[in-house]
Design an enzyme around this catalytic site. Structure first.
Site, PDB file in Angstrom:
ATOM      1  N   HIS A  17      53.318  42.447  43.400  1.00 12.25           N
ATOM      2  CA  HIS A  17      53.255  42.282  42.110  1.00 12.25           C
ATOM      3  C   HIS A  17      54.286  42.658  41.018  1.00 12.25           C
ATOM      4  CE1 HIS A  17      48.593  42.640  43.093  1.00 12.25           C
ATOM      5  NE2 HIS A  17      48.784  41.146  42.744  1.00 12.25           N
ATOM      6  N   LYS A  41      36.216  37.098  43.774  1.00 14.61           N
ATOM      7  CA  LYS A  41      36.490  38.322  44.329  1.00 14.61           C
ATOM      8  C   LYS A  41      35.523  39.307  43.806  1.00 14.61           C
ATOM      9  CE  LYS A  41      41.399  37.431  45.103  1.00 14.61           C
ATOM     10  NZ  LYS A  41      42.905  37.831  44.681  1.00 14.61           N
ATOM     11  N   ARG A  90      53.573  33.609  48.150  1.00 11.07           N
ATOM     12  CA  ARG A  90      53.951  34.440  49.211  1.00 11.07           C
ATOM     13  C   ARG A  90      54.251  33.379  50.564  1.00 11.07           C
ATOM     14  NH1 ARG A  90      48.718  37.974  48.573  1.00 11.07           N
ATOM     15  NH2 ARG A  90      48.016  35.819  48.300  1.00 11.07           N
ATOM     16  N   SER A 127      46.458  42.671  47.695  1.00 11.37           N
ATOM     17  CA  SER A 127      45.510  43.661  47.066  1.00 11.37           C
ATOM     18  C   SER A 127      44.549  43.728  48.031  1.00 11.37           C
ATOM     19  CB  SER A 127      45.071  43.482  45.795  1.00 11.37           C
ATOM     20  OG  SER A 127      46.120  43.254  44.729  1.00 11.37           O
TER      21      SER A 127
HETATM   22  O1  PNS Z   1      45.352  37.943  41.728  1.00 12.75           O
HETATM   23  P1  PNS Z   1      44.458  36.667  41.659  1.00 12.75           P
HETATM   24  O2  PNS Z   1      43.016  36.940  41.972  1.00 12.75           O
HETATM   25  O3  PNS Z   1      44.948  35.732  42.657  1.00 12.75           O
HETATM   26  O4  PNS Z   1      44.528  35.789  40.218  1.00 12.75           O
HETATM   27  C1  PNS Z   1      43.720  34.810  40.046  1.00 12.75           C
HETATM   28  C2  PNS Z   1      43.397  34.621  38.398  1.00 12.75           C
HETATM   29  C3  PNS Z   1      42.686  35.839  38.023  1.00 12.75           C
HETATM   30  C4  PNS Z   1      44.673  34.332  37.758  1.00 12.75           C
HETATM   31  C5  PNS Z   1      42.428  33.262  38.369  1.00 12.75           C
HETATM   32  O5  PNS Z   1      41.140  33.362  39.056  1.00 12.75           O
HETATM   33  C6  PNS Z   1      42.115  33.030  36.767  1.00 12.75           C
HETATM   34  O6  PNS Z   1      42.991  32.450  36.187  1.00 12.75           O
HETATM   35  N1  PNS Z   1      41.084  33.525  36.378  1.00 12.75           N
HETATM   36  C7  PNS Z   1      40.482  33.292  34.859  1.00 12.75           C
HETATM   37  C8  PNS Z   1      39.732  32.236  34.793  1.00 12.75           C
HETATM   38  C9  PNS Z   1      40.281  30.901  35.134  1.00 12.75           C
HETATM   39  O7  PNS Z   1      41.034  30.326  33.937  1.00 12.75           O
HETATM   40  N2  PNS Z   1      40.043  30.226  36.038  1.00 12.75           N
HETATM   41  C10 PNS Z   1      40.943  29.114  36.501  1.00 12.75           C
HETATM   42  C11 PNS Z   1      40.020  27.871  35.968  1.00 12.75           C
HETATM   43  S1  PNS Z   1      38.682  27.455  36.523  1.00 12.75           S
END
Ligand code: PNS
Length: 159
Positions: A17, A41, A90, A127
C-alpha cells in the site's frame, strides 16, 4: 489542484500500500488515503486504529492526508472533489474485480480510476496474507512497517 484518493480497507496497511501511496503522491497535488468498508471482509483493527497506523506511516509524505468514509466510494469522490481514484494492481487475479469497480465508479461519479502496477517486490503481498502469517507466528517484518508489526503481534495475542 489535482486530488486523488487511494481507497482501501488497509487492515492493516502494508509496504505494498505504502509504495502505491508514495508513487501516487508524486503524481497528484494531494492524495487522500481513505479507509472504507469492504463488506466481503471482516476486520482485525478498528477504523480508528487503521487511521492511526496510516497516519504514522505516511507522515513523511507532506501532500498525503488520511480519512475514513462509511458509504460508497463514488459518493466520497463527489463530496470531496476527487479527480482520480488510484489503486494498485498486483496480478491478473486482481484485474476482474478492479475493472468492475473502476467501471462502476466511473458511471456513478464520473471519476477515473488509475490502476498502478504494483512493484514486483510487493506483487504477492496482501493484508489478508499478512494477518494469516501473523496469526501463526510468521515473520511479517519485511511486509509491514515496524509500528504495524508491533500492533499485529499484540492483536494476534489477544490484546
Ligand atoms: O482494500 P480493499 O478491501 O480491496 O478495498 C476495497 C474498497 C474498500 C475500496 C471497496 O470495497 C469500496 O470501495 N468500498 C466502499 C463501498 C463501495 O463503494 N463499494 C463498491 C460499489 S458496490
Amino acid at each position: 489542484m489535482k486530488r486523488a484518493v487511494c481507497p482501501g480497507s488497509f487492515d492493516p496497511i502494508t509496504y505494498g500500500h505504502l509504495d502505491i501511496i508514495k508513487r501516487a503522491s508524486a503524481q497528484f497535488d494531494e492524495v487522500i488515503v481513505a479507509v472504507l468498508e469492504n463488506r466481503t471482509k471482516s476486520s482485525l483493527f478498528t477504523v480508528a486504529e487503521r487511521i492511526e497506523m496510516i497516519t504514522a506511516t505516511t507522515a513523511h509524505l507532506s501532500n498525503v492526508k488520511v480519512d475514513s468514509w462509511s458509504g460508497l466510494l463514488a459518493d466520497y469522490c463527489k463530496t470531496n472533489s476527487i479527480n482520480a481514484i488510484v489503486k494498485g494492481l498486483r496480478a491478473v487475479t486482481d484485474f476482474d474485480y478492479e475493472l468492475q469497480m473502476a467501471q462502476l465508479n466511473l458511471q456513478a461519479s464520473g471519476v477515473e480510476t488509475m490502476l498502478m502496477a504494483t512493484a514486483p517486490a510487493h506483487s504477492f503481498l496482501s493484508s489478508s496474507l499478512v494477518k494469516e502469517l501473523a496469526h501463526y507466528g510468521g515473520d511479517v517484518s519485511t511486509m509491514v512497517p515496524p509500528t504495524v508489526n508491533a500492533a499485529l503481534k499484540l492483536r494476534v495475542a489477544g490484546k
